[in-house]
Design an enzyme around this catalytic site. Structure first.
Site: not given
Length: 385
Positions: A125, A128, A242, A373
C-alpha cells in the site's frame, strides 16, 4: 544460460503451463464476471511451489534466480490470459521484499510462511488518492505513541487490498515533506480502524482492488520495517523488481494475443479462403512476432544482469534498462492486443476471448509500477541525460 538452468527452466515452464491450462484458463471468463477468483487458488499455487519461488527455505520458500521467476510470469500470462489473476495471486511479490530485507527474523517468521503456504495474503500500500508515482509527497502519517505506531490516511488502487491479511504500508513518520521522512510499516488486515472499499476497474476484473482508510490504526512498534525514515529507498528498490515482473507478464500477454490471432486466422474462412492466406493478415502477425521477439531478448538480457547481482547493487544503467524494458514490453502488449482484436473482428469485441480481456488490461500495465512518462524520465536521469 547453463545446461542445468536450461533444464530447470524447461521443467518449470512445462509444469506451470499444465497448471495454468487446467486450473486457470477454463475459469478465467467466469472469474472475471464474478469479480473474484476462489481463495483456494492460493493454496493450489503454493502446493506447486509457485508462491514460494525465490524465497528462503527457512521461511518455506525455494531459492531461485529471476530467470525462473520471470518464466513463471511469462508462462502464466501466456496460457492463462488474465492479469487480474496474476496481479492478486502474486501480490506478495511486491509486499514481502521489504519484510525479507528489513524485518526482524521473528517478524519474518510470523508473516512470510503463511503467505507462501497460500493461507494468508499480502499486499503493498503506497499509492494515495492525491498522488501516484510521487512517493516523496505521500501524506499518510504514523506517529509514535508509547510502544505503538498510530496510522492515519488513505491508500488507493491497492491490489489484494480487500482480501489482504498483511499490508506493507508507506507512511510519513517525520515532520519534513521530503523523502527522508518516509517509513514502512506492517499492518495486520484485522487492525482496528482499517476500512476497505472495493473499486471497479476497466480491466483486471477478478483482482480485488481497494481504497484503504486508516483511522487511528494502532500497530506494535516492532512492525516498523528497517529504520525510521528509510522507507523511500526501500520503495525505490522494490519498484525495480515490480517493473521487471510487469515486463515479463506483458510479454506473456502479447504471446497470448498472437496465439489466439494465429489460431483464428487459420480457421476463419472469408471469401473462400482462410484469413491466414491474406497477405495483410500475415503481415500483421509478423509485425506482432517482431515485437515479441525483441521484448523476449531484452527481458532475457536484463534478467541475466539482475541474476548477476546488478539488481542488488542498484546499478544505474540496469535501472534505466528496466524502465525502458517495462515501456517496451507494455507497448508490445498494446500493439499485439490491438492487432489481435482487429484480426478477430467482431469476435474480438466479444467478452470471453483472450484478446478482448487483454485489450482491456493494457492500460493498467502501462500505468502500474510507474507510468510511461515516469519511466522515461527516470531512465533519462539514470543515463545522465
Amino acid at each position: 544460460m547453463n545446461t542445468e538452468l536450461q533444464q530447470d527452466l524447461a521443467a518449470l515452464t512445462d509444469s506451470v503451463k499444465r497448471f495454468t491450462l487446467e486450473r486457470i484458463a477454463p475459469q478465467v471468463a467466469a472469474w472475471d464476471e464474478a469479480g473474484e477468483f476462489p481463495r483456494t487458488l492460493y493454496r493450489e499455487a503454493a502446493e506447486l511451489g509457485l508462491l514460494g519461488l525465490g524465497y528462503p527455505e527457512a521461511l518455506g520458500g525455494t531459492p531461485a534466480p529471476l530467470a525462473l521467476r520471470n518464466a513463471v510470469s511469462v508462462t502464466m500470462a501466456r496460457y492463462g490470459g488474465s492479469g487480474g489473476v496474476l496481479a492478486s495471486l502474486f501480490s506478495h511479490h511486491i509486499a514481502l521484499p521489504p519484510v525479507l530485507r528489513h524485518a526482524s527474523l521473528a517478524l519474518q517468521q510470523e508473516v512470510v510462511p503463511p503467505v507462501l503456504r497460500g493461507e494468508q495474503i499480502a499486499a503493498l500500500a503506497i499509492t494515495e488518492p492525491g498522488g501516484g508515482s510521487d512517493v516523496a509527497g505521500l501524506r499518510s502519517t504514523a506517529r509514535r505513541e508509547g510502544d505503538d505506531w498510530v496510522i492515519s490516511g488513505e491508500k488507493v488502487f491497492i491490489t489484494s487490498g480487500m482480501r489482504a491479511d498483511w499490508l506493507t504500508v508507506a507512511v510519513r513518520t517525520g515532520e519534513s515533506r521530503g523523502a527522508g521522512a518516509i517509513s514502512m510499516l506492517l499492518v495486520p488486515g484485522d487492525a482496528v480502524g482499517l476500512s476497505r472499499s472495493a473499486l471497479k476497474k476497466m480491466g483486471w476484473w477478478c483482482s480485488d482492488t481497494a481504497l484503504l482508510r486508516f483511522d487511528q490504526v494502532r500497530v506494535p512498534g516492532r512492525y516498523l520495517l528497517g529504520e525510521e525514515g528509510g522507507g523511500f529507498k526501500m520503495i525505490m528498490g522494490n519498484f525495480n523488481g515490480e517493473r521487471l515482473s510487469l515486463a515479463a507478464m506483458a510479454l506473456g500477454f502479447a504471446q497470448a494475443c498472437y496465439d489466439e490471432a494465429v489460431a483464428w486466422a487459420r480457421q476463419r474462412q472469408t471469401f473462400g479462403a482462410a484469413l491466414i492466406e491474406r497477405q495483410v493478415i500475415r503481415h500483421k502477425l509478423v509485425d506482432m512476432q517482431m515485437r515479441i521477439a525483441s521484448t523476449q531478448a531484452w527481458l532475457a538480457a536484463v534478467t541475466a544482469r539482475a541474476d548477476a547481482g546488478e539488481e542488488q547493487s542498484g546499478n544505474a544503467d540496469w535501472v534505466a534498462q528496466v524502465c525502458m524494458l517495462k515501456n517496451h514490453a507494455t507497448q508490445t502488449m498494446q500493439f499485439c492486443a490491438d492487432q489481435a482484436v482487429q484480426i478477430l473482428g467482431g469476435m474480438g469485441f466479444m467478452r470471453g476471448t483472450t484478446s478482448e480481456r487483454i485489450y482491456r488490461e493494457v492500460k493498467v500495465m502501462m500505468i502500474g509500477g510507474g507510468a510511461e512518462e515516469i519511466m522515461k524520465d527516470l531512465a533519462a536521469r539514470q543515463l545522465g541525460l
